[in-house]
Enzyme design. Structure first.
Site, mmCIF file in Angstrom:
data_model
loop_
_atom_site.group_PDB
_atom_site.id
_atom_site.type_symbol
_atom_site.label_atom_id
_atom_site.label_comp_id
_atom_site.label_asym_id
_atom_site.label_seq_id
_atom_site.Cartn_x
_atom_site.Cartn_y
_atom_site.Cartn_z
ATOM 1 N N LYS A 1 34.083 -38.334 -103.854
ATOM 2 C CA LYS A 1 33.088 -37.714 -104.496
ATOM 3 C C LYS A 1 33.380 -36.607 -105.674
ATOM 4 O O LYS A 1 34.372 -36.188 -105.609
ATOM 5 C CB LYS A 1 32.325 -36.744 -103.406
ATOM 6 N N SER B 1 23.581 -35.126 -100.992
ATOM 7 C CA SER B 1 24.401 -35.139 -102.365
ATOM 8 C C SER B 1 25.387 -36.134 -102.326
ATOM 9 O O SER B 1 25.882 -36.521 -103.299
ATOM 10 C CB SER B 1 24.833 -33.969 -102.659
ATOM 11 N N SER C 1 24.524 -33.793 -96.124
ATOM 12 C CA SER C 1 24.965 -34.439 -97.239
ATOM 13 C C SER C 1 25.929 -35.687 -97.073
ATOM 14 O O SER C 1 26.386 -36.262 -97.996
ATOM 15 C CB SER C 1 25.508 -33.665 -98.496
#
Length: 491
Positions: free
Chosen positions: A84, A166, A190
């Site tokens: 990420k 996210s 998330s």
């Protein structure tokens, strides 16, 4: 050599890749190249990859040579992994949390997570798109959107199906077989939320199991990185690689006595026969007909496998409000600390400067505003008041939440739907969660947030702090009994 490598790579797991690497049937370089081909071919549809490591092929070549000369480092040697975009890597990739303000920012050193992966021999192949600032920028920003990367789409129905939290790019990329596995981060839903929506497995570890050092933060009390993979076993392999004590994250020092470096011994499907699993019905009542049917089918499967189901169970804090004051305080403090150490040529070094930068570049940066950033900047909490609030914030969930329910009914875990609504109590306490594919809603409805509920759906197993071994056993048993995971049809 493996014939039809392009076909073989689809749904290949880490153990199969490692076995092929050991026999010389495939090289790490070939794995990287075939994933890059898939990214070039398919990611324009789902927009899950923000940046490719320009050195990925050379790193793979070096690891292939090392394998020949001195053998394998272990399960992840030569395996392409995605991270990420809020996770620092000291290489030729940027770390931006999806923000154009940090589009040119290079980390001064690896995050703890990146360093652990490199040491294990993983190829850090690229950065995944994400909700900008981990969705702590604007109350109207859709999940999966960033000013730097645009909108992540669900590979099972681009533009039609929800992507959830996210770490949406990390989940979508793994679901679409654009990498062997990925690392996401979670504050509240998330990791497991996107995993649930993308038919993959997500493990949100107990806070303190994996260091947050070198990760752009939201909440010091709730943030944690964790693995996203196509199988429970692959996620568990990654989890053991990531754990360890770190002097830069005090939470890991406090948990060092219960942290393990290998969780694969807990891949025990037979444990389900002795498991006691609670059903907190309060978190099922918002589900539409199809997703409720998926949850009922999961309960039936666990029953058939021998689990004792306690239905319903009640958590006495079901209606507790979210404490935004404490989180905005943590965000402001943590983000200011992170931004302050960036290189001088980066345009922002504080939350205040970030807000000003966005205002000055509003056309590109503020498609959905920044009211959450502004609210964080304007917080007036003192450290003393914050500490009082965070104590009160955790007190009731500790006394009447997950531990209360597990102790009262002698439970091993709770079974929750794989959307965010039921995951906040675990988030408040920093407790672990594991999401596993559970079914597919063919029709779905438009929910209260305007999101379609059509598409993949997962179940989430929840437990007390550092109960990863137990949750892994149950999640693995459920996965082995169902095998719901199917790849998306990318055309």
């Amino acid at each position: 050599m493996i014939k039809h490598l392009k076909d073989w790579i689809v749904e290949a797991d880490i153990a199969s890749m490692q076995a092929a690497l050991e026999t010389g049937s495939v090289t790490s370089e070939e794995l990287v190249r075939v994933y890059l081909e898939r990214i070039n071919k398919y990611d324009s549809t789902i927009n899950s990859i923000l940046e490719i490591n320009p050195d990925a092929i050379q790193i793979a070549k070096d690891l292939d040579q090392e394998r020949k000369e001195s053998g394998s480092r272990g399960n992840l040697h030569g395996i392409p992994i995605l991270l990420k975009d809020n996770i620092d890597t000291h290489d030729n990739m940027h770390t931006s949390a999806g923000s154009i303000a940090l589009a040119d920012s290079y980390a001064a050193k690896d995050s703890f997570v990146a360093a652990k992966l490199r040491a294990a021999g993983a190829v850090l192949m690229g950065k995944t798109n994400m909700s900008e600032w981990s969705n702590f920028m604007s109350s109207s920003m859709p999940a999966g959107y960033s000013s730097r990367g645009g909108q992540v789409l669900n590979p099972y129905g681009p533009g039609e199906m929800f992507v959830s939290g996210s770490s949406s790019g990390s989940a979508a990329a793994v679901a679409a077989n654009l990498g062997a596995a990925s690392i996401g981060t979670e504050t509240a839903g998330s990791i497991v939320g996107p995993a649930s929506q993308d038919y993959v497995v997500g493990i949100k570890p107990t806070v303190g199991l994996v260091s947050r050092a070198g990760i752009i933060p939201i909440s010091s009390s709730q943030d944690t990185p964790g693995p996203i993979a196509r199988t429970v076993k692959d996620a568990v392999i990654l989890l053991g690689t990531l754990t360890g004590s770190d002097s830069e994250d005090q939470a890991t020092l406090a948990s060092s006595k219960v942290t393990l470096q290998d969780y694969t011994p807990f891949l025990d499907a037979s444990f389900v026969r002795q498991a006691r699993i609670g059903i907190p019905r309060h978190y099922y009542q918002h589900l539409d007909k199809e997703r409720l049917a998926i949850m009922e089918a999961a309960i039936a499967t666990l029953t058939m496998e021998g689990a004792t189901i306690v239905d319903p169970v009640s958590l006495h804090v079901e209606q507790q409000n979210w404490n935004n004051d404490a989180i905005t305080y943590e965000f402001k403090k943590g983000l200011n600390a992170y931004l302050s150490q960036l290189a001088k040529d980066i345009p922002v070094h504080s939350l205040e400067e970030l807000i000003a930068y966005n205002n000055n570049h509003a056309e590109a940066a503020l498609q959905f505003g920044q009211d959450t950033l502004v609210r964080s900047q304007e917080t007036t909490l003192t450290e003393e008041t914050y500490l009082q609030k965070i104590q009160a914030y955790r007190e009731l969930p500790l006394q009447q939440g997950i531990d209360y329910a597990l102790d009262r009914d002698d439970l091993d875990a709770l079974l929750l739907p794989g959307d965010v609504d039921g995951l906040y109590i675990a988030a408040r306490l920093g407790y672990p969660l594991i999401s596993v594919p559970a079914g597919y809603a063919e029709e779905g409805v438009i929910d209260a947030r305007g999101q379609s509920t059509k598409g993949p759906f997962g179940v989430v197993f929840s437990g007390r702090a550092f109960s990863e071994p137990t949750l892994i056993k149950i999640a693995y048993g459920f996965e082995q009994a169902t095998h719901h995971r199917v790849p998306p049809d990318l055309g």
